[in-house]
Design an enzyme around this catalytic site. Structure first.
Site, PDB file in Angstrom:
ATOM      1  N   ILE A   1      68.113  89.148 -59.288  1.00  0.00           N
ATOM      2  CA  ILE A   1      69.188  90.530 -59.408  1.00  0.00           C
ATOM      3  C   ILE A   1      68.987  91.390 -58.458  1.00  0.00           C
ATOM      4  O   ILE A   1      69.915  91.889 -58.745  1.00  0.00           O
ATOM      5  CB  ILE A   1      68.568  91.126 -60.681  1.00  0.00           C
ATOM      6  CG1 ILE A   1      69.674  91.637 -61.684  1.00  0.00           C
ATOM      7  CG2 ILE A   1      67.085  91.221 -60.949  1.00  0.00           C
ATOM      8  CD1 ILE A   1      68.709  92.314 -63.189  1.00  0.00           C
TER       9      ILE A   1
ATOM     10  N   HIS B   1      61.732  81.337 -55.262  1.00  0.00           N
ATOM     11  CA  HIS B   1      62.598  81.870 -54.348  1.00  0.00           C
ATOM     12  C   HIS B   1      63.179  80.704 -54.125  1.00  0.00           C
ATOM     13  O   HIS B   1      62.617  80.331 -52.520  1.00  0.00           O
ATOM     14  CB  HIS B   1      62.071  82.692 -53.689  1.00  0.00           C
ATOM     15  CG  HIS B   1      61.187  83.981 -55.359  1.00  0.00           C
ATOM     16  ND1 HIS B   1      62.009  85.398 -55.137  1.00  0.00           N
ATOM     17  CD2 HIS B   1      59.833  84.139 -55.299  1.00  0.00           C
ATOM     18  CE1 HIS B   1      61.273  85.862 -56.226  1.00  0.00           C
ATOM     19  NE2 HIS B   1      60.031  85.629 -56.732  1.00  0.00           N
TER      20      HIS B   1
ATOM     21  N   HIS C   1      57.792  80.517 -60.746  1.00  0.00           N
ATOM     22  CA  HIS C   1      59.757  80.548 -59.950  1.00  0.00           C
ATOM     23  C   HIS C   1      59.561  79.994 -58.793  1.00  0.00           C
ATOM     24  O   HIS C   1      58.672  80.668 -58.490  1.00  0.00           O
ATOM     25  CB  HIS C   1      60.208  81.719 -61.016  1.00  0.00           C
ATOM     26  CG  HIS C   1      59.744  83.503 -60.693  1.00  0.00           C
ATOM     27  ND1 HIS C   1      58.874  83.070 -61.712  1.00  0.00           N
ATOM     28  CD2 HIS C   1      59.762  84.011 -59.120  1.00  0.00           C
ATOM     29  CE1 HIS C   1      58.742  84.070 -61.095  1.00  0.00           C
ATOM     30  NE2 HIS C   1      58.774  84.832 -59.672  1.00  0.00           N
TER      31      HIS C   1
HETATM   32  P1  5GP Z   1      58.115  88.073 -58.684  1.00  0.00           P
HETATM   33  O1  5GP Z   1      57.348  89.034 -58.175  1.00  0.00           O
HETATM   34  O2  5GP Z   1      57.336  87.088 -60.050  1.00  0.00           O
HETATM   35  O3  5GP Z   1      58.041  86.316 -57.270  1.00  0.00           O
HETATM   36  O4  5GP Z   1      59.806  87.550 -58.683  1.00  0.00           O
HETATM   37  C1  5GP Z   1      60.881  88.143 -59.622  1.00  0.00           C
HETATM   38  C2  5GP Z   1      61.949  88.399 -58.684  1.00  0.00           C
HETATM   39  O5  5GP Z   1      62.572  88.148 -60.617  1.00  0.00           O
HETATM   40  C3  5GP Z   1      62.172  89.716 -58.994  1.00  0.00           C
HETATM   41  O6  5GP Z   1      63.320  89.129 -57.063  1.00  0.00           O
HETATM   42  C4  5GP Z   1      62.710  89.985 -58.992  1.00  0.00           C
HETATM   43  O7  5GP Z   1      64.396  90.635 -58.385  1.00  0.00           O
HETATM   44  C5  5GP Z   1      63.878  89.527 -60.268  1.00  0.00           C
HETATM   45  N1  5GP Z   1      64.276  89.655 -61.447  1.00  0.00           N
HETATM   46  C6  5GP Z   1      63.784  90.474 -62.596  1.00  0.00           C
HETATM   47  N2  5GP Z   1      64.301  90.670 -63.070  1.00  0.00           N
HETATM   48  C7  5GP Z   1      65.395  89.840 -63.368  1.00  0.00           C
HETATM   49  C8  5GP Z   1      66.333  89.782 -63.899  1.00  0.00           C
HETATM   50  O8  5GP Z   1      66.565  90.586 -65.196  1.00  0.00           O
HETATM   51  N3  5GP Z   1      67.256  88.821 -63.373  1.00  0.00           N
HETATM   52  C9  5GP Z   1      67.399  88.266 -62.680  1.00  0.00           C
HETATM   53  N4  5GP Z   1      68.662  86.922 -62.276  1.00  0.00           N
HETATM   54  N5  5GP Z   1      66.211  88.295 -61.798  1.00  0.00           N
HETATM   55  C10 5GP Z   1      65.886  89.102 -61.930  1.00  0.00           C
END
Ligand code: 5GP
Length: 116
Positions: free
Chosen positions: A32, A102, A100
């Site tokens: 997002i 990236h 997850h």
């Molecule tokens: P983390 O920091 O946990 O590795 O990455 C989480 C990712 O999820 C972030 O890059 C953030 O932008 C993405 N994200 C958070 N909320 C949402 C959402 O509601 N939809 C989508 N598509 N991505 C999200």
């Protein structure tokens, strides 16, 4: 371990997302808040909270993350390369407690880390 996360809601279609890949083990959708021209999150369909919580039971889904990443990268035209990142827990910068990967690409992604 929670059986419901933001990402399980996306996987089930309860929260809208731009899904680019889906199979029996993993789902992938566009971030997002993209940090590169292509920024896709590839997520196991079952909840694994963090990389520090993986077990042998998760091996098939974790392997599939890489196979899906390769297929998505090909479709997105990332022949020049890309970066795959898995953040783990607080120090790793993980925000969503559902493991997850990236997939970032579409331009040079830069140094792996700048110390702050
Ligand atoms: P983390 O920091 O946990 O590795 O990455 C989480 C990712 O999820 C972030 O890059 C953030 O932008 C993405 N994200 C958070 N909320 C949402 C959402 O509601 N939809 C989508 N598509 N991505 C999200």
């Amino acid at each position: 371990m929670p059986d419901e996360t933001l990402f399980t809601k996306i996987i089930r279609g309860e929260i809208p997302a731009d899904v680019v890949y889906r199979d029996d083990l993993v789902t992938a959708f566009r971030d997002i808040s993209p940090q590169a021209p292509v920024h896709v999150l590839i997520v196991p369909n079952h909840v694994i909270a963090t990389a520090a919580d993986v077990t042998r039971d998760d091996e098939r889904a974790l392997g599939r993350l890489f196979v899906a990443a390769r297929q998505i990268a090909e479709r997105e035209g990332l022949e020049a390369g890309y970066r795959l990142i898995v953040n783990c827990r607080e120090h790793g910068g993980q925000e969503v407690p559902h493991l997850h990967m990236h997939l970032l690409g579409g331009e040079p992604i830069g140094p792996m880390r700048t110390r702050s």
